[in-house]
Structure formats: C-alpha cells, structure tokens
Scaffold this active site. Structure first.
Site, PDB file in Angstrom:
ATOM      1  N   ASP A   1       0.881  -1.170   0.000  1.00  0.00           N
ATOM      2  CA  ASP A   1       0.000   0.000   0.000  1.00  0.00           C
ATOM      3  C   ASP A   1       0.928   1.232   0.000  1.00  0.00           C
ATOM      4  O   ASP A   1       1.442   1.614  -1.049  1.00  0.00           O
ATOM      5  CB  ASP A   1      -0.876  -0.142   1.255  1.00  0.00           C
ATOM      6  CG  ASP A   1      -1.912   0.946   1.453  1.00  0.00           C
ATOM      7  OD1 ASP A   1      -2.223   1.655   0.497  1.00  0.00           O
ATOM      8  OD2 ASP A   1      -2.435   1.071   2.569  1.00  0.00           O
TER       9      ASP A   1
ATOM     10  N   PHE B   1      -9.948   0.371  -0.169  1.00  0.00           N
ATOM     11  CA  PHE B   1      -9.762  -0.612   0.891  1.00  0.00           C
ATOM     12  C   PHE B   1     -10.451  -1.915   0.513  1.00  0.00           C
ATOM     13  O   PHE B   1     -11.605  -1.924   0.090  1.00  0.00           O
ATOM     14  CB  PHE B   1     -10.304  -0.087   2.221  1.00  0.00           C
ATOM     15  CG  PHE B   1      -9.928  -0.974   3.357  1.00  0.00           C
ATOM     16  CD1 PHE B   1      -8.644  -0.953   3.873  1.00  0.00           C
ATOM     17  CD2 PHE B   1     -10.844  -1.866   3.892  1.00  0.00           C
ATOM     18  CE1 PHE B   1      -8.269  -1.807   4.914  1.00  0.00           C
ATOM     19  CE2 PHE B   1     -10.485  -2.721   4.932  1.00  0.00           C
ATOM     20  CZ  PHE B   1      -9.201  -2.683   5.438  1.00  0.00           C
TER      21      PHE B   1
HETATM   22  P1  IMP Z   1       1.817  -0.452   3.853  1.00  0.00           P
HETATM   23  O1  IMP Z   1       2.879  -0.459   4.919  1.00  0.00           O
HETATM   24  O2  IMP Z   1       1.044   0.835   3.854  1.00  0.00           O
HETATM   25  O3  IMP Z   1       2.338  -0.794   2.485  1.00  0.00           O
HETATM   26  O4  IMP Z   1       0.728  -1.501   4.265  1.00  0.00           O
HETATM   27  C1  IMP Z   1       0.931  -2.817   4.170  1.00  0.00           C
HETATM   28  C2  IMP Z   1       0.000  -3.625   5.044  1.00  0.00           C
HETATM   29  O5  IMP Z   1      -1.235  -2.985   5.321  1.00  0.00           O
HETATM   30  C3  IMP Z   1      -0.337  -4.855   4.261  1.00  0.00           C
HETATM   31  O6  IMP Z   1       0.542  -5.881   4.582  1.00  0.00           O
HETATM   32  C4  IMP Z   1      -1.742  -5.172   4.695  1.00  0.00           C
HETATM   33  O7  IMP Z   1      -1.692  -6.076   5.768  1.00  0.00           O
HETATM   34  C5  IMP Z   1      -2.316  -3.864   5.133  1.00  0.00           C
HETATM   35  N1  IMP Z   1      -3.219  -3.308   4.083  1.00  0.00           N
HETATM   36  C6  IMP Z   1      -2.916  -2.407   3.139  1.00  0.00           C
HETATM   37  N2  IMP Z   1      -3.962  -2.125   2.346  1.00  0.00           N
HETATM   38  C7  IMP Z   1      -4.971  -2.913   2.800  1.00  0.00           C
HETATM   39  C8  IMP Z   1      -6.334  -3.107   2.370  1.00  0.00           C
HETATM   40  O8  IMP Z   1      -6.853  -2.516   1.415  1.00  0.00           O
HETATM   41  N3  IMP Z   1      -7.054  -4.018   3.098  1.00  0.00           N
HETATM   42  C9  IMP Z   1      -6.536  -4.707   4.155  1.00  0.00           C
HETATM   43  N4  IMP Z   1      -5.281  -4.551   4.573  1.00  0.00           N
HETATM   44  C10 IMP Z   1      -4.502  -3.659   3.915  1.00  0.00           C
END
Ligand code: IMP
Ligand code: MG
Length: 178
Positions: A106, A155
C-alpha cells in the site's frame, strides 16, 4: 453484484478467485524461473499473506526454505507509519536470497522497513513478491519484482486481507463501498 458485510461496512465483489489463482500461478512461474539455483528463503508476512503464501508456494518449483514474521501497521482501514514486529525473524538471512511474501503493498512503509532490516542483516538479495499493489498509495522508492495484480487505492478484504481482524476467510476479494 455480490455484496458482503464485514463488521459495520459493506463490500462488493472485486476480484474473483479464478483471477486471483491465475495471478498467483504467474508469480510462481516467474519466481521458479528466476530463482532456480538460488536456494531462496521465503519470508511470509503474517497475518495477511498466509493464504497467498500457501497457494503461491505450492506452485513454486525450486528448493527453498519458508519462514514467517508477524508485522502490524494497520488500525481499522488506515495504515499507520509505525510498523510493529510481533513475531520476529528466526532464520539466518546472511548471504541468502530472500523473497518477502506479502499480501499487499500500500504505502510501502512496511516493506521498506523490512527490506532495510534484511539488508542490515546482510541478506545477499532481497526481493518482494506481493499479490496486490496500490501504485497510487505507494510512497517509497524500492522496486517490487513480483506483483500479482495492481489495484486502485481502495480498501479491500478477503483472501487473507482483513478489516479489523475480519474477512480474511473469503476466497474472493471485495472492495469497500464508500
Ligand atoms: P503499507 O505499509 O502501507 O504498504 O501496508 C501494508 C499492510 O497494510 C499490508 O501488509 C496489509 O496487511 C495492510 N493493508 C494495506 N492495504 C490494505 C487493504 O486494502 N485491506 C486490508 N489490509 C490492507
Ligand atoms: Mg500484510
């Protein structure tokens, strides 16, 4: 269109299981080709990646090790910039080809953190295999070698991904209805 309710929110069907499985097989094919002689260590990021990892690894045809780390950066539907390590690494990564298996990238904060840690521990090569990628949300510089499906900045739940701990068990992926 099929809809589900997870806790207080409604979600609509977004990626069906057949499409997910095609993407999983394609990633497995690329990994199998690239890492034939590398004896990679796959590091699965819990909790979200458990289903993707289980499907992916059954299609990966190289000698490999598999281990798990548990990280957390999400609260509800929002990512936070604080990444907590809940279960740490118990494998020697020095000199190894490490492939992190993640459900979704994300903002990239979680993976950036993990890549830095693994490089600090002197891994020889660190790559990321993620089922899903949100390019519009990405804030980091690292490159992601293996991506299953790129999605918009919405999401989602299902196929391992949760909303507040719920929804991981759905075989398809659903998108939040705002
Ligand atoms: P980042 O550090 O922002 O890249 O987020 C990564 C983590 O957030 C992922 O490993 C997911 O577990 C969680 N995550 C990110 N986007 C979503 C989503 O749309 N739904 C559920 N979990 C998410
Ligand atoms: Mg995750």
């Amino acid at each position: 269109m099929k809809q589900i309710k997870v806790k207080d929110k409604e979600f609509s069907l977004f990626i069906e299981k057949e499409e997910i499985q095609e993407a999983v097989k394609e990633v497995a094919r690329e990994i199998s080709e690239d890492l034939k002689d590398k004896n990679p260590l796959f590091l699965v990021v819990l909790n979200g990646a458990f289903i993707f990892a289980a499907d992916l690894l059954r299609h990966v045809e190289v000698d490999c090790n598999v281990s798990f780390v548990k990280l957390s950066s999400y609260a509800g539907t929002q990512t936070t910039s604080i990444v907590r390590e809940i279960i740490g690494l118990d494998e020697v990564v020095k000199g190894r080809t490490v492939v992190i298996i993640e459900d979704i990238v994300d903002t990239g904060i979680t993976m950036d953190n993990m890549i830095r840690n693994l490089k600090h521990l002197e891994a020889d090569d660190v790559q990321v295999a993620t089922l899903l990628f949100k390019p519009e949300a990405f804030q980091k510089e690292f490159s992601i070698k293996y991506i299953g499906i790129e999605i918009p900045n919405d999401f989602i739940v299902g196929y391992g991904l949760d909303y507040d701990g719920y929804g991981r068990n759905h075989p398809d992926i659903y998108k939040i209805i705002e």
